[in-house]
Design an enzyme around this catalytic site. Structure first.
Site, PDB file in Angstrom:
ATOM      1  N   MET A 125       0.808  -1.222   0.000  1.00  0.00           N
ATOM      2  CA  MET A 125       0.000   0.000   0.000  1.00  0.00           C
ATOM      3  C   MET A 125       0.840   1.271   0.000  1.00  0.00           C
ATOM      4  SD  MET A 125      -2.996  -1.041   2.679  1.00  0.00           S
ATOM      5  CE  MET A 125      -3.650   0.622   2.769  1.00  0.00           C
ATOM      6  N   ASP A 147       1.958  -6.913  16.362  1.00  0.00           N
ATOM      7  CA  ASP A 147       2.412  -7.469  15.079  1.00  0.00           C
ATOM      8  C   ASP A 147       3.927  -7.643  15.089  1.00  0.00           C
ATOM      9  OD1 ASP A 147       2.072  -8.507  12.526  1.00  0.00           O
ATOM     10  OD2 ASP A 147       2.360  -6.573  11.559  1.00  0.00           O
TER      11      ASP A 147
END
Length: 803
Positions: free
Chosen positions: A22, A141
């Protein structure tokens, strides 16, 4: 964005250094402050996306960017700024020069990292997590691609907060309908997989997965099917890592298995406790000689958990050695997983993505926010390969002695080499690996070995590339740095001078790399006591840095900090105080009041205040530093304790002996807990405790403490170490106050004789000891001897200093 090349009228984009699904990461310049930064740009998601989704994405991005920007710790990537320009969200971060753990494993030919590197990485990541968890921040994460190791060995966690954003999107039923999937499941905790509440212990589980992988070469659950991985995390005990790699310390294996406990409450209580446990394994993890080679013996290479045909606690293994996904009749276990996991793919593991000829996995828009940014351009050079066995030692460099290693954070120029015959790429890669091995030795404190490694690589690079090639000069720089750290400042000075001259010819006298070498030259001059020369070099470098980089550039401020230190050593205390105060104010404005660099300069401010006799001001400053370090690093961190030690000295100077005594008692307990009873810093705290016992008139207790500290220092540091001699003098002081002047005289003479051997007859410490001896003679009524000794000391002090 790319067309304007300028964001927010401030950030000039220079080149793409990474790409994700992205967006892109750019090397950029902050034109307001003249510093290099990294700018991560998230591309617009396009008209196909739900406007409500875009609104939620933007809001969460802003919220989490604020959280990330609030974090101030050496183990967390610094976020400077964020915003939106022309529909593109951007994040401005410090520019890191290094490799993430995924890349390091790739550099290491998909074999595990050396044990001492694994332990060092584990300790640093745990320290950073302890800080962020104290701030109430959970990463969510953590994976190899989000952990960066810099060239100087510093380890930083990347994408704090943004990772949390990615996790929020992944588990939100409202957003998963848009097609965004979670990232790789290889590092997810069981509670994440089950959709249960996630707290700091989820990060600890993910860290366990990361450590398992860098220690064995594969994640704990490394199946090809995403559901198999998820079931493994949720239901299957991991194979003990020592079955895959026998040289792992048993204590470290226990830590990893504790981190991988299925129930959060069975894991370590917090990252601070984890860090202390990891520190305890360090001695067992250090290699006996050179760092481990990347191509480990077959016994140490990762193997399938259970070779074909062998049993497995969870059912029969297939031909690949893996347990079938559905060991029993029917898919009952996977069906218990949340619905959002059904569309997951295995994603990228650190080593799996590096298999030759493997087709790249599909881009994952969610992981693009937090996941690995692949390096643009040519394949990276190896960074972890140590010196190869049997490699001949290169001849010594002309005019240089042997042994010496790394310079944390030193920039190294890599411009086009001069026109010499192009050597074999494989040989250059071997030299790059040996250079990296030298850096690793330096991080272990093995400076003599590190210096020899860099000396040999520098000689070989000079032969292949030429004496002024940037890589040759980089190796000579590291050689000089190692010489300095190994206590050999004179040869280090010659090497730094050579590097500075070579870089000036190649890059120009005002280039940052040239100035860095000159600044190290000034530092070594200071180590040699040549403070006037050091001052001149620092002043020249500072003028050049201000001209080229600006007054507020971090390298400029570092040089001004060093200049303040040197002014203090020259006795120019008011100038030193003013310069240090200005640097501290600038660093607080640019980096934040609790940033480590700000606090280091404040420490110098406090030191000069003490030398000026402003003990109350110095006390307040040291207490401010100690409180800030406790918040950022923890109560028992060595830097926190160092500031508390100095606060104790100030309390003593202010006549607040009882407060000082209590502070030192606490300090001794903390140092013993954190570093052990015989650590030099523990003994220094005990020395301060004894001194304050004496100031309170408790001379028998003070004498006992001084004797114990002197004996310990003799055993740990040696009989002639300056700290040992300070303790010997304190024993004599206590004896004098108890009226035992004959014994005191013996002690003073012993200290004076040792200082004369070590420092010379005219050194200030030697003369102070002779003065003590004369005072003792007076107390014994031996006035003629005392007067003669006083005259000798006065004459020596009148003599001009050599040089």
């Amino acid at each position: 964005m790319a067309e304007t090349r300028l964001i927010h009228g401030r950030y000039r984009l220079l080149e793409v250094i990474g790409r994700g699904g992205m967006g892109e990461v750019w090397r950029a310049t902050d034109e307001s402050l003249g510093r290099r930064v990294a700018v991560k740009c998230l591309k617009p998601l396009g008209a196909r996306q739900d406007p409500d989704f875009l609104r939620v994405l933007r809001e969460r991005f802003r919220r989490e960017a604020r959280v990330a920007a609030s974090l101030q710790h050496r183990g967390v990537t610094v976020v400077h700024d964020f915003g939106e320009a022309d529909g593109t969200l951007y994040l401005v971060m410090e520019l890191l020069e290094g490799r993430n753990l995924s890349q390091l494993l790739g550099d290491n030919a998909r074999h595990p990292l050396p044990v001492h590197d694994v332990v060092d990485i584990a300790e640093q990541v745990a320290d950073a997590l302890a800080y962020t968890h104290r701030q109430g921040i959970v990463h969510r994460d953590l994976k190899p691609a989000n952990i960066m190791r810099l060239a100087d060995g510093t380890v930083k966690i990347c994408d704090f907060g943004i990772a949390r954003l990615g996790a929020d999107i992944g588990v939100s039923s409202r957003l998963t309908g848009t097609g965004i999937a979670m990232g790789t499941p290889h590092y997810m905790s069981p509670e994440q997989i089950s959709g249960d509440r996630v707290d700091h212990r989820s990060d600890l589980y993910s860290l366990g997965c990361v450590l398992y992988e860098i220690a064995t070469g594969a994640p704990p659950f490394d199946q090809d099917d995403a559901w198999a991985i998820l079931v493994g995390h949720r239901d299957t005990p991991p194979e003990p890592p020592r079955r895959r790699r026998a040289d792992l310390p048993p204590l470290f294996e226990r830590i990893v298995l504790d981190l991988l406990a299925k129930a959060p409450e069975a894991r370590p209580a917090d990252a601070g406790d984890l860090r202390r446990r990891i520190t305890g394994t360090r001695r067992t993890a250090l290699p006996a000689n050179a760092p481990q080679p990347p191509h480990l013996p077959d016994a140490h290479r990762p193997v399938p958990p259970h070779p074909p045909g062998t049993g497995h606690p969870d059912g029969p293994a297939d031909a690949s050695g893996r347990v079938p996904l559905h060991p029993g009749p029917g898919p009952a276990a996977p069906a218990l997983l949340p619905a959002w996991t059904r569309s997951m793919t295995t994603g990228r593991t650190s080593v799996g993505a590096l298999l030759p000829h493997a087709a790249p996995p599909p881009e994952d828009p969610a992981s693009a926010l937090t996941g690995q940014w692949t390096a643009a351009g040519a394949p990276p050079r190896p960074r972890t390969a140590p010196a190869l066995p049997g490699t001949p030692v290169a001849p010594a460099l002309p005019g240089t002695p042997a042994p010496g290693a790394p310079a944390p954070g030193a920039p190294v120029a890599h411009t086009a080499p001069p026109p010499v015959p192009v050597p074999e790429p494989d040989l250059l890669a071997v030299l790059a690996g040996r250079h990296s091995a030298g850096l690793s030795l330096g991080r272990l404190g093995r400076w003599a070995e590190a210096g020899e490694a860099h000396r040999a690589v520098a000689a070989e690079r000079a032969r292949l590339l030429g004496p002024d090639h940037p890589d040759t000069l980089a190796s000579r720089y590291e050689y000089a740095f190692a010489l300095s750290r190994a206590g050999r400042p004179a040869p280090a000075l010659r090497e730094f001078g050579h590097v500075a001259e070579g870089r000036a010819r190649l890059l120009g006298p005002g280039h940052p790399d040239t100035l860095t070498a000159r600044q190290e030259t000034a530092h070594v001059l200071g180590r040699l006591g040549r403070h006037a020369e050091a001052h001149r070099v620092y002043a020249d470098v500072l003028a050049a840095r201000e001209r080229v980089m600006g007054a507020d550039h971090p390298d400029t401020l570092r040089c001004r900090h060093n200049l303040a230190f040197t002014l203090g050593r020259l006795g120019r205390l008011e100038e030193s105080y003013r310069t240090a105060y200005e640097v501290a104010a600038a660093r607080a404005r640019l980096l934040g009041p609790d940033h480590p660099d700000t606090l280091v300069t404040l420490y110098e401010v406090a030191h000069v205040l003490g030398r000026l006799g402003r003990w109350a001001d110095a006390l307040g400053t040291y207490q401010e530093i100690a409180a800030a370090r406790a918040r950022a690093l923890g109560q028992d961190h060595p830097d926190t304790l160092a500031a508390r030690y100095e606060a104790g000295i100030c309390l003593s100077r202010l006549g607040r002996g009882r407060e000082a005594l209590e502070l030192y008692r606490d300090l001794v307990a903390a140092r013993t807990r954190a570093q052990g009873p015989d650590d030099p810093e523990t003994l220094r705290a005990r020395h301060g405790l004894g001194v304050n016992l004496g100031r309170l008139g408790r001379w028998e207790e003070a004498l006992a403490e001084a004797r114990e500290v002197a004996a310990a220092r003799t055993r740990v540091l040696g009989p002639d170490h300056p700290d040992t001699l300070v303790s010997g003098r304190e024993v004599a002081v206590c004896l004098g106050w108890l009226g035992r002047w004959g014994e005191a005289l013996t002690g003073y003479r012993h200290v004076a004789g040792a200082r004369e051997r070590v420092f010379g007859p005219d050194h200030p410490d030697t003369l102070a000891s002779r003065n003590d001896e004369a005072q003792c003679l007076e107390q014994l009524g031996r006035h003629a001897e005392a007067v003669e000794l006083y005259r000798r000391v006065a004459a020596a002090r009148r003599r001009p200093a050599p040089g």
